[in-house]
Write a protein that holds these residues in place. Sequence first.
Motif, short mmCIF file in Angstrom:
data_model
loop_
_atom_site.label_atom_id
_atom_site.label_comp_id
_atom_site.label_asym_id
_atom_site.label_seq_id
_atom_site.Cartn_x
_atom_site.Cartn_y
_atom_site.Cartn_z
N GLY A 336 0.81 -1.21 0.00
CA GLY A 336 0.00 0.00 0.00
C GLY A 336 0.84 1.26 0.00
O GLY A 336 0.42 2.29 0.51
N ILE A 337 2.05 1.19 -0.58
CA ILE A 337 2.95 2.33 -0.57
C ILE A 337 2.68 3.23 -1.77
O ILE A 337 2.64 2.75 -2.91
CB ILE A 337 4.42 1.88 -0.57
CG1 ILE A 337 4.75 1.17 0.75
CG2 ILE A 337 5.37 3.05 -0.79
CD1 ILE A 337 6.13 0.56 0.79
N PHE A 338 2.47 4.51 -1.51
CA PHE A 338 2.32 5.48 -2.60
C PHE A 338 3.67 5.78 -3.21
O PHE A 338 3.85 5.76 -4.42
CB PHE A 338 1.70 6.77 -2.10
CG PHE A 338 2.12 7.97 -2.90
CD1 PHE A 338 1.63 8.17 -4.17
CD2 PHE A 338 3.05 8.88 -2.40
CE1 PHE A 338 2.04 9.25 -4.94
CE2 PHE A 338 3.46 9.95 -3.14
CZ PHE A 338 2.95 10.13 -4.42
N GLY A 339 4.66 6.09 -2.39
CA GLY A 339 5.96 6.42 -2.92
C GLY A 339 6.84 7.11 -1.90
O GLY A 339 6.56 7.11 -0.69
N TRP A 340 7.92 7.72 -2.38
CA TRP A 340 8.93 8.35 -1.55
C TRP A 340 9.17 9.78 -2.00
O TRP A 340 9.05 10.10 -3.18
CB TRP A 340 10.24 7.57 -1.62
CG TRP A 340 10.19 6.24 -0.95
CD1 TRP A 340 9.71 5.07 -1.47
CD2 TRP A 340 10.65 5.92 0.37
NE1 TRP A 340 9.83 4.06 -0.56
CE2 TRP A 340 10.41 4.55 0.58
CE3 TRP A 340 11.25 6.67 1.39
CZ2 TRP A 340 10.74 3.90 1.77
CZ3 TRP A 340 11.58 6.02 2.58
CH2 TRP A 340 11.33 4.66 2.76
N THR A 341 9.53 10.64 -1.05
CA THR A 341 9.91 12.01 -1.36
C THR A 341 11.21 12.34 -0.62
O THR A 341 11.50 11.76 0.43
CB THR A 341 8.81 13.01 -0.94
OG1 THR A 341 8.50 12.81 0.46
CG2 THR A 341 7.55 12.84 -1.76
N GLY A 342 11.97 13.26 -1.19
CA GLY A 342 13.22 13.67 -0.55
C GLY A 342 13.42 15.16 -0.73
O GLY A 342 12.97 15.75 -1.72
N GLY A 343 14.08 15.80 0.24
CA GLY A 343 14.18 17.25 0.16
C GLY A 343 15.38 17.86 0.84
O GLY A 343 16.33 17.18 1.24
N ASP A 345 15.62 19.11 3.64
CA ASP A 345 15.78 18.80 5.06
C ASP A 345 16.60 17.51 5.25
O ASP A 345 16.77 17.04 6.37
CB ASP A 345 14.42 18.66 5.76
CG ASP A 345 13.48 17.69 5.04
OD1 ASP A 345 13.93 16.99 4.11
OD2 ASP A 345 12.30 17.62 5.42
N GLY A 346 17.11 16.95 4.14
CA GLY A 346 17.90 15.73 4.21
C GLY A 346 17.09 14.50 4.52
O GLY A 346 17.63 13.44 4.82
N ARG A 347 15.78 14.61 4.41
CA ARG A 347 14.87 13.55 4.86
C ARG A 347 14.26 12.82 3.68
O ARG A 347 13.92 13.42 2.66
CB ARG A 347 13.78 14.19 5.72
CG ARG A 347 12.86 13.24 6.42
CD ARG A 347 11.85 14.00 7.26
NE ARG A 347 12.48 14.69 8.37
CZ ARG A 347 11.81 15.48 9.21
NH1 ARG A 347 10.53 15.70 9.03
NH2 ARG A 347 12.44 16.06 10.21
N LEU A 348 14.13 11.49 3.83
CA LEU A 348 13.35 10.68 2.91
C LEU A 348 12.05 10.31 3.61
O LEU A 348 12.08 9.81 4.74
CB LEU A 348 14.09 9.39 2.55
CG LEU A 348 15.27 9.49 1.58
CD1 LEU A 348 15.99 8.14 1.54
CD2 LEU A 348 14.80 9.88 0.20
N CYS A 349 10.92 10.56 2.95
CA CYS A 349 9.63 10.21 3.54
C CYS A 349 8.93 9.17 2.67
O CYS A 349 8.88 9.32 1.45
CB CYS A 349 8.74 11.44 3.68
SG CYS A 349 9.34 12.63 4.89
N CYS A 350 8.40 8.15 3.32
CA CYS A 350 7.62 7.12 2.63
C CYS A 350 6.14 7.36 2.92
O CYS A 350 5.75 7.50 4.08
CB CYS A 350 8.02 5.73 3.13
SG CYS A 350 7.09 4.39 2.35
N TRP A 351 5.34 7.40 1.86
CA TRP A 351 3.92 7.71 2.00
C TRP A 351 3.09 6.45 1.76
O TRP A 351 3.28 5.73 0.80
CB TRP A 351 3.53 8.81 1.02
CG TRP A 351 4.31 10.06 1.26
CD1 TRP A 351 5.50 10.40 0.69
CD2 TRP A 351 3.97 11.10 2.16
NE1 TRP A 351 5.93 11.61 1.19
CE2 TRP A 351 5.00 12.06 2.09
CE3 TRP A 351 2.90 11.32 3.03
CZ2 TRP A 351 4.99 13.23 2.85
CZ3 TRP A 351 2.89 12.49 3.78
CH2 TRP A 351 3.92 13.43 3.69
N LEU A 352 2.14 6.24 2.67
CA LEU A 352 1.33 5.03 2.67
C LEU A 352 -0.11 5.39 2.33
O LEU A 352 -0.70 6.28 2.95
CB LEU A 352 1.40 4.39 4.06
CG LEU A 352 0.74 3.04 4.26
CD1 LEU A 352 1.46 1.97 3.44
CD2 LEU A 352 0.76 2.67 5.73
#
Length: 384
Positions: A336-343, A345-352
């Motif tokens: 159920g993962i939508f995808g990933w974003t990076g920015g 802020d040095g952060r990778l976010c996984c969206w569900l």
Amino acid sequence: MEEATAMEVEEPKSKKLGLKNSIQTNFGNDYVFQIVPKDDWSSMAVSLSTKAVKVYSPETGQFQGECKGHSDTINQISFSVSSSSSSPHVLHSCSSDGTIRAWDTRTFQQVSCISAGSYQEIFSFSFGGSNDNLLAAGAKSQILFWDWRNGKQVACLEESHTEDVTQVHFVPDNRNKLLSASVDGLMCIFNTDGDINDDDHLESVINVGTSIGKVGFFGETYKKLWCLTHIESLSIWDWKDARNEANLLEARSLASDSWTLDHVDYFVDCHYPGEGESLWVIGGTNAGALGYFPVNYRGVGAIGSPEAILGGGHTGVVRSVLPVSSKKGGLAQSQGIFGWTGGEDGRLCCWLSDDSTEINRSWISSALVMKPSKARKKKRHNPY
């Protein structure tokens, strides 16, 4: 990791998305440039402002390894695709250090390096050609070509652009055609068959009129072209006859007017799902919220209300969005993962997504907010 807290966002057509997890890629003020997937989605590569590329699992977020060797900014990364290489584990990267390097992501060692010279900068690259043997690169007002099988340079186009060539792309379904785009505001289409030169192989020129940042193909036959500029305007073209279909000079204002959140400060990318004629432009705020805005490029041209909002994951400008394809294996359906974003802020976010049965459409709207572990001042970096 602190517990996420709920935040309600009211958007008329938005699907709900939650923040699954968040990874801090480093411990300084460095940030994420680009996220790209391996063909089978077993890995994703992330280029950082540390001049390194880190590799993670898109399913679990687990760190797999790091590729280090560039001496200047990494401008683009891409895994080999099955059509151009029998080595799907090979990752390519180009840099302002004038090189295009290949990395084996099983060992994270460099396996090849093509150099355009220390005085050059490589901003973009693409594999293609009629026989899939060409590697094209955009550099300082030049387009360079190598035969990637032996590393020999076969052409250099110097007359078509007058400033940095920010993008080169071989056309899907027309692998002998190459599109280039530049800070000089021009997009050029070349035929790469035979001995490539400016005089005989330049087929058409499109004048966008301002510095071009990103371009991409979409539509059932990939004959349409989207173009994002450095002043955040968006235009849509039919590249085969160089016809403009929409010219959205005030794209940020149009997007901002279609949602209730802060003003859209920049565009990250455009998203084409790989079928149909639909296109979305991904806009962001300086605070880190993202919206997927449908683009109506027929008639006068318009940007609709966002069909997805990703909020609460980032605290700064988002530089890359990787939607997980539901066509490649079972990752999207099973997780159920939508995808990933990076920015920045040095952060990778996984969206569900909360609706895995509609994963193709369930991109937008964050229901969760991730609290950073500690607040600290972030330095803004200028990428250009």
